[in-house]
Design a protein around this motif. Structure first.
Motif, short mmCIF file in Angstrom:
data_model
loop_
_atom_site.label_atom_id
_atom_site.label_comp_id
_atom_site.label_asym_id
_atom_site.label_seq_id
_atom_site.Cartn_x
_atom_site.Cartn_y
_atom_site.Cartn_z
N UNK A 69 0.83 -1.21 0.00
CA UNK A 69 0.00 0.00 0.00
C UNK A 69 0.86 1.26 0.00
N UNK A 70 1.91 1.29 0.82
CA UNK A 70 2.79 2.45 0.84
C UNK A 70 3.53 2.64 -0.47
N UNK A 71 4.02 1.55 -1.03
CA UNK A 71 4.74 1.63 -2.31
C UNK A 71 3.82 2.04 -3.45
N UNK A 72 2.60 1.49 -3.47
CA UNK A 72 1.66 1.84 -4.52
C UNK A 72 1.26 3.31 -4.43
N UNK A 73 1.00 3.79 -3.22
CA UNK A 73 0.67 5.20 -3.04
C UNK A 73 1.82 6.07 -3.51
N UNK A 74 3.05 5.72 -3.12
CA UNK A 74 4.20 6.50 -3.53
C UNK A 74 4.37 6.53 -5.04
N UNK A 75 4.12 5.40 -5.70
CA UNK A 75 4.27 5.33 -7.15
C UNK A 75 3.24 6.20 -7.86
N UNK A 76 1.98 6.14 -7.42
CA UNK A 76 0.93 6.93 -8.07
C UNK A 76 1.18 8.42 -7.85
N UNK A 77 1.55 8.80 -6.62
CA UNK A 77 1.82 10.21 -6.35
C UNK A 77 3.01 10.71 -7.17
N UNK A 78 4.06 9.90 -7.24
CA UNK A 78 5.25 10.33 -7.99
C UNK A 78 4.91 10.54 -9.47
N UNK A 79 4.08 9.66 -10.04
CA UNK A 79 3.71 9.82 -11.44
C UNK A 79 2.84 11.05 -11.67
N UNK A 106 3.54 13.85 -10.05
CA UNK A 106 4.39 14.99 -9.71
C UNK A 106 4.34 15.40 -8.26
N UNK A 107 3.84 14.53 -7.38
CA UNK A 107 3.75 14.83 -5.94
C UNK A 107 4.91 14.15 -5.23
N UNK A 108 5.76 14.95 -4.63
CA UNK A 108 6.96 14.43 -3.96
C UNK A 108 6.56 13.64 -2.72
N UNK A 109 7.23 12.50 -2.50
CA UNK A 109 6.95 11.69 -1.32
C UNK A 109 8.19 10.94 -0.88
N UNK A 110 8.26 10.66 0.40
CA UNK A 110 9.35 9.89 1.00
C UNK A 110 8.73 8.76 1.80
N UNK A 111 9.27 7.56 1.66
CA UNK A 111 8.78 6.40 2.41
C UNK A 111 9.76 6.08 3.53
N UNK A 123 -4.88 8.61 -2.97
CA UNK A 123 -4.10 9.24 -4.03
C UNK A 123 -4.97 10.21 -4.83
N UNK A 124 -6.21 9.83 -5.10
CA UNK A 124 -7.11 10.74 -5.83
C UNK A 124 -7.34 12.02 -5.04
N UNK A 125 -7.52 11.87 -3.71
CA UNK A 125 -7.77 13.03 -2.87
C UNK A 125 -6.55 13.95 -2.81
N UNK A 126 -5.35 13.37 -2.71
CA UNK A 126 -4.14 14.19 -2.66
C UNK A 126 -3.87 14.87 -4.00
N UNK A 127 -4.09 14.17 -5.08
CA UNK A 127 -3.92 14.78 -6.41
C UNK A 127 -4.90 15.95 -6.58
N UNK A 128 -6.15 15.74 -6.14
CA UNK A 128 -7.15 16.81 -6.20
C UNK A 128 -6.71 18.00 -5.36
N UNK A 129 -6.17 17.72 -4.18
CA UNK A 129 -5.73 18.81 -3.28
C UNK A 129 -4.64 19.65 -3.94
#
Length: 392
Positions: free
Chosen positions: A13-23, A25-30, A310-316
């Protein structure tokens, strides 16, 4: 150190969230407390709903899945020594599931994150979350002897049932629901071809059994066992003998056995916590809910959480709208409770409970008979098994 989204936990779940956010353009650190090898060593379920497959495709990590995954149109229920097929594809208008191990999903996501050059801290110690209800959330941890402070806008708690994320929410904020089942699953992984092209769920007087697989040459089998059993108590021969007794005669004769390459006992529990958000901390996956593995919903629920978050963060970040974040918990929990209901029902239907007696066994038999002979009941079963649709 600063990022937009701090993700606690490098499971799927953490890796999938990070991958979608990165694609997006949302920076993330795990930040992960275990080693990468430890994370990959976890043996988990491998039945993916179509919504999960689609999400992995959207994340750009479905190449190996498409090549190696086994698409299943149905599964079988075995009772009274007879097997009965539930044709999911026909009953749901074409929906299927794909067998592809969680370990392989995790490996694909790890490879994609490494290739993308995104930051992951494995073997992080003393991980703590701060100001999660305020305006300056941050994470502190120690990595390779050096202390780090990670400032962020939001924190995603993807670190499982025993992680720090849920424990960081004040106890008076959370409401938890839990049922611990009085048995576990003894599972064996073996390099032998599966006994059947589709999964077989067996209800037997001696207890539940499941014939599953990871590939055309690797099989995964389970039997219900007492919750206080230890895997080392069971020799391979004892496991295979007990499994055969719980299958129909044709399947038992066709079973190809061999030395186990992994053997473990998984406890069964139902657990849900509400809400799945506190301030700027959002829980996802096992940090917020656990279901019995009977219906193969654990990884799929985690993936649906990631879809909503991920949808909510992208929308934000794209629209400066808080709507998705504000509705995250409620949207997730509607699906969580429906999947929890299905997992509980399927477990109750297929397992032997110590307190049900002959009356309970007769009721199980009546429901199984109704299930395989009623088109409406079979359709409801298939609809839940392939996965309910996502909102939005």
């Amino acid at each position: 150190m600063r990022t937009q989204v701090a993700i606690i936990g490098a499971g799927p779940s953490g890796l999938l969230l990070g991958q979608i956010l990165a694609r997006s353009g949302i920076d993330n650190v795990i930040v992960e407390r275990q080693s990468g090898d430890y994370v990959l060593g976890r043996i988990r379920a491998g039945v993916l709903e179509q919504t999960t497959v689609d999400l992995l495709a959207a994340a750009g990590v479905d190449q190996r899945l498409r090549h190696e995954g086994l698409v299943h149109d149905g599964f079988e229920l075995c009772f009274d020594g007879q097997r009965h097929r539930i044709d999911m594809k026909a009953l749901t208008g074409g929906k299927t599931v794909t067998v592809y191990g969680q370990t392989e999903v995790t490996r694909d996501l790890m490879d994609a994150r490494r290739e993308g050059g995104h930051t992951t801290f494995y073997e992080a110690k003393d991980v703590q979350l701060h100001d999660i209800a305020g305006n300056k959330p941050h994470v502190t941890f120690t990595h390779q002897g050096e202390h780090h402070t990670l400032d962020c806008d939001f924190i995603a708690g993807c670190d499982g049932f025993h992680g720090v994320s849920r424990a960081s929410i004040p106890a008076d904020v959370l409401k938890t629901f839990e049922r611990v089942y009085p048995f576990g699953w003894l599972g064996v992984l073996v390099d032998r071809p599966p006994v059947s092209e589709e999964l077989i769920y067996s209800n037997h007087a001696r207890g539940f059994a499941l014939c599953s697989m990871r590939s055309h040459s690797r099989s995964r089998y389970y039997i219900q066992c007492p919750s206080d059993d230890k895997a080392e108590q069971w020799s391979d021969d004892a496991f295979w003998d007990e499994l055969r007794k719980r299958l129909d005669s044709a399947t038992a004769q066709a079973l190809q056995t061999g030395p186990s390459i992994e053997k473990s006992i998984a406890p069964l529990r139902s657990f849900v916590t509400e809400p799945m958000r506190h301030g700027r901390l959002f829980l996802a996956g096992d940090a917020a809910h656990i279901v019995p593995p009977t219906g193969a919903k654990g990884l799929n629920l985690a993936a649906s959480d990631v879809h909503y978050l991920s949808s909510a963060l992208i929308e934000h970040y794209a629209e400066h709208s808080p709507a998705g974040l504000d509705h995250y918990s409620a949207r997730c929990l509607r699906r969580v409770w429906k999947a929890s209901r299905f997992s509980w029902w399927f477990t109750s239907l297929t397992h032997r409970f110590p307190d049900t007696g002959e009356m309970g066994q007769q009721l199980q038999h009546a429901e199984l008979d109704y299930l395989v002979n009623s088109p409406a009941a079979s359709a409801a079963m298939a609809e839940n098994y392939v996965g309910l649709p996502l909102e939005g």
